[in-house]
Design a protein around this motif. Structure first.
Motif, PDB file in Angstrom:
ATOM      1  N   ILE A  56      -1.264 -11.864   8.890  1.00  0.00           N
ATOM      2  CA  ILE A  56      -2.620 -11.466   8.494  1.00  0.00           C
ATOM      3  C   ILE A  56      -2.700  -9.952   8.337  1.00  0.00           C
ATOM      4  N   GLY A  57      -2.137  -9.215   9.295  1.00  0.00           N
ATOM      5  CA  GLY A  57      -2.162  -7.755   9.219  1.00  0.00           C
ATOM      6  C   GLY A  57      -1.470  -7.223   7.978  1.00  0.00           C
ATOM      7  N   PHE A  58      -0.281  -7.757   7.669  1.00  0.00           N
ATOM      8  CA  PHE A  58       0.452  -7.312   6.479  1.00  0.00           C
ATOM      9  C   PHE A  58      -0.277  -7.704   5.200  1.00  0.00           C
ATOM     10  N   ALA A  59      -0.870  -8.902   5.187  1.00  0.00           N
ATOM     11  CA  ALA A  59      -1.577  -9.356   3.989  1.00  0.00           C
ATOM     12  C   ALA A  59      -2.765  -8.446   3.678  1.00  0.00           C
ATOM     13  N   ARG A  60      -3.510  -8.052   4.707  1.00  0.00           N
ATOM     14  CA  ARG A  60      -4.673  -7.208   4.472  1.00  0.00           C
ATOM     15  C   ARG A  60      -4.296  -5.788   4.082  1.00  0.00           C
ATOM     16  N   ALA A  61      -3.055  -5.401   4.354  1.00  0.00           N
ATOM     17  CA  ALA A  61      -2.604  -4.060   3.974  1.00  0.00           C
ATOM     18  C   ALA A  61      -2.510  -3.906   2.454  1.00  0.00           C
ATOM     19  N   ILE A  62      -2.363  -5.016   1.738  1.00  0.00           N
ATOM     20  CA  ILE A  62      -2.260  -4.945   0.272  1.00  0.00           C
ATOM     21  C   ILE A  62      -3.541  -4.368  -0.320  1.00  0.00           C
ATOM     22  N   GLY A  63      -4.688  -4.909   0.134  1.00  0.00           N
ATOM     23  CA  GLY A  63      -5.966  -4.366  -0.322  1.00  0.00           C
ATOM     24  C   GLY A  63      -6.149  -2.922   0.107  1.00  0.00           C
ATOM     25  N   GLY A  64      -5.617  -2.589   1.290  1.00  0.00           N
ATOM     26  CA  GLY A  64      -5.698  -1.212   1.766  1.00  0.00           C
ATOM     27  C   GLY A  64      -4.974  -0.235   0.854  1.00  0.00           C
ATOM     28  N   VAL A  65      -3.827  -0.647   0.330  1.00  0.00           N
ATOM     29  CA  VAL A  65      -3.074   0.207  -0.610  1.00  0.00           C
ATOM     30  C   VAL A  65      -3.877   0.427  -1.889  1.00  0.00           C
ATOM     31  N   LEU A  66      -4.446  -0.650  -2.429  1.00  0.00           N
ATOM     32  CA  LEU A  66      -5.217  -0.540  -3.672  1.00  0.00           C
ATOM     33  C   LEU A  66      -6.447   0.339  -3.480  1.00  0.00           C
ATOM     34  N   SER A  67      -7.092   0.209  -2.321  1.00  0.00           N
ATOM     35  CA  SER A  67      -8.263   1.051  -2.039  1.00  0.00           C
ATOM     36  C   SER A  67      -7.855   2.508  -1.888  1.00  0.00           C
ATOM     37  N   ALA A  68      -6.739   2.736  -1.218  1.00  0.00           N
ATOM     38  CA  ALA A  68      -6.265   4.112  -1.037  1.00  0.00           C
ATOM     39  C   ALA A  68      -5.933   4.762  -2.373  1.00  0.00           C
ATOM     40  N   GLY A  69      -5.457   3.964  -3.318  1.00  0.00           N
ATOM     41  CA  GLY A  69      -5.140   4.486  -4.645  1.00  0.00           C
ATOM     42  C   GLY A  69      -6.324   4.528  -5.595  1.00  0.00           C
ATOM     43  N   VAL A  70      -7.488   4.071  -5.141  1.00  0.00           N
ATOM     44  CA  VAL A  70      -8.748   4.064  -5.912  1.00  0.00           C
ATOM     45  C   VAL A  70      -8.533   3.401  -7.283  1.00  0.00           C
ATOM     46  N   ILE A  71      -7.904   2.209  -7.294  1.00  0.00           N
ATOM     47  CA  ILE A  71      -7.664   1.532  -8.574  1.00  0.00           C
ATOM     48  C   ILE A  71      -8.354   0.172  -8.667  1.00  0.00           C
ATOM     49  N   THR A  72      -9.025  -0.262  -7.596  1.00  0.00           N
ATOM     50  CA  THR A  72      -9.698  -1.567  -7.643  1.00  0.00           C
ATOM     51  C   THR A  72     -10.770  -1.582  -8.724  1.00  0.00           C
TER      52      THR A  72
END
Length: 470
Positions: free
Chosen positions: A327-343
């Motif tokens: 679960i922790g690793f899966a939620r990190a994917i959205g964290g990367v996209l948010s950090a890159g401001v590309i969502t």
């Protein structure tokens, strides 16, 4: 005389471990932040007090490519922000293991298996319907702790673990994704679309019924095929040594007063959790606390001493540790996209693509777009706030009813969650049932295509009948 050498056998493809798959997706997300330009929509507060995207105010901003060296901290922050869900997975595992140690689940499984061993066409649809109805108001991740029970039931009936987790996941998917009563998706989307609360519910119940019939028939057919030929199951090798399987039903033992009281306690805590989630606004923390208390109660009823209660609870938590990490690793994917401001950039690109579709296919296009967006933005309410302000003006412009637009959002946001490794409900329940993601996908990919086709037909019908109001 020369000997003929036997050619060496070629190694077949081995599916990567679930953590490897997740790390590959995280790496791909990092690459996207270097390739996709960063962009943002302005957020405004609408008349209902909900923060939504201003569809006319998208702008590209300075690129914020994610440094690969930052990924470990993004993963750690994903664990921290999802600590309550991870605790729920661990504590529910400890509770279920306590029941297993007391022999309660084994005795219950034997009882049910003898009763329904030849009635799969009743057993599976009825259980699925229970989860489907509850999930019209709740997220499927409410039932992570139930997975070992349904897997044990399935294995005792000569089926496989996929049927066990499928009863929860597929039933829950129908209830959640058709959006009949869902507060976090339907209500938020309808507020943004300025539609009356829960309007269009009649057609949504029709959608619920269509999906229920199709999905339960699919799972019953699969279950009968596995019972007839166990080797066709993707879980065949793993189920042979599953901790949820016993060689003979006779080994499970019979019911006695202590076990009956434990079952009463189990029913009580499950009812309490469902009630708390629906009427008291319980989150994962409260559910975890309920499972913690339940574990102690079961230990006392079973006659365990204090040391044994602690030891058995910890053993159960240990078995769920991998599920928590997933679960922790899966939620990190959205964290990367948010950090890159590309969502927002991805949402904007899909909205531009939709404007080129003929009006007859716009509803299906919205369904496809919401499915793609859900890969990057898995929160239902978050996706509604980001997407609906863009889709609503677009549907108005091209003559699609707002209600059809909301329906497309429901289907796209919901059904995709049962193939995405970023879905906490999926990964949590699969892990709790000891079903690897790749084995699940061998079963699930065809059904997902069927789901998408059914959704497309239902959306087109909604367009044709002018599904309203508005």
């Amino acid at each position: 005389m020369s000997q003929t050498s036997t050619p060496a056998k070629k190694k077949g493809f081995t599916m990567p471990h679930t953590f490897v798959i997740l790390l590959i997706i995280i790496a791909f997300a990092v690459v996207l932040t270097w390739v996709v330009p960063s962009g943002k929509y302005a957020r405004v507060e609408n008349a209902q007090g909900t923060k939504v995207v201003d569809a006319s105010a998208f702008e590209y901003v300075e690129n914020v490519a994610v440094n690969p060296l930052d990924v470990p901290m993004i993963i750690i922050n994903a664990f921290i922000s999802n600590a309550d869900l991870i605790l729920l997975v661990l504590f529910s595992g400890g509770a279920i293991y306590m029941l297993t140690s007391a022999g309660v689940l084994q005795a219950l499984v034997a009882l049910v298996a003898r009763r329904f061993s030849n009635r799969l066409e009743i057993f599976i649809p009825v259980l699925m319907l229970v989860f489907a109805l509850i999930c019209t108001t709740q997220g499927v991740n409410t039932f992570i702790g139930f997975a070992p029970i349904t897997v044990m039931l399935a294995l005792s009936l000569g089926l496989d673990s996929i049927v066990g987790v499928g009863i929860i996941l597929l039933g829950g998917a129908i209830g959640f994704s058709t959006g009949t009563l869902n507060v976090s998706t339907t209500l938020v989307a309808q507020k943004i679309a300025e539609l009356p609360t829960y309007s269009g519910i009649g057609y949504r119940w029709i959608c619920f019924a269509v999906y229920y019939v199709v999905t339960s028939a699919w799972l019953v057919h699969y279950a009968k095929k596995v019972r007839k030929n166990p080797e066709c199951s993707p879980m065949y090798d793993l189920d042979k040594t599953s901790e949820f399987k016993s060689a003979k039903l006779e080994d499970f033992g019979g019911m006695d007063v202590r076990k009956v009281l434990c079952i009463v306690a189990l029913v009580a805590v499950l009812v309490l959790i469902v009630y708390g989630c629906i009427y008291q606004g319980w989150g994962f923390a409260e559910q975890s606390a309920a499972f913690l208390v339940f574990s102690v109660v079961v230990g006392i009823i079973a006659g365990f001493g204090a040391n044994k209660i602690c030891a058995e609870f910890m053993n159960g938590c240990k078995k769920m540790l991998a599920a928590g990490f997933i679960i922790g690793f899966a939620r990190a994917i959205g964290g990367v996209l948010s950090a890159g401001v590309i969502t927002d950039t991805i949402v904007h690109a899909l909205a531009v693509m939709l404007t080129g579709l003929p009006s007859a296919l716009l509803g299906v296009g919205m369904l496809f777009a919401n499915t793609v967006i859900n890969v990057f933005l898995t929160s239902g309410s978050g996706q509604a706030a980001a997407v609906m302000p863009i889709m609503i003006p677009l549907s108005d412009l091209l003559g699609i009813t707002r209600q059809t637009c909301v329906l497309s959002f429901n289907f796209g946001d919901g059904f995709c969650n049962y193939i995405l490794p970023t879905s906490t409900a999926l990964m949590g329940i699969l892990s709790a049932g000891n079903v690897p993601y790749d084995r699940w996908m061998r079963f699930m990919w065809k059904l997902f295509l069927v789901w998408f086709a059914v959704g497309a037909v239902l959306v087109v019908v909604a367009q044709m009948i002018g599904f309203g109001p508005m």
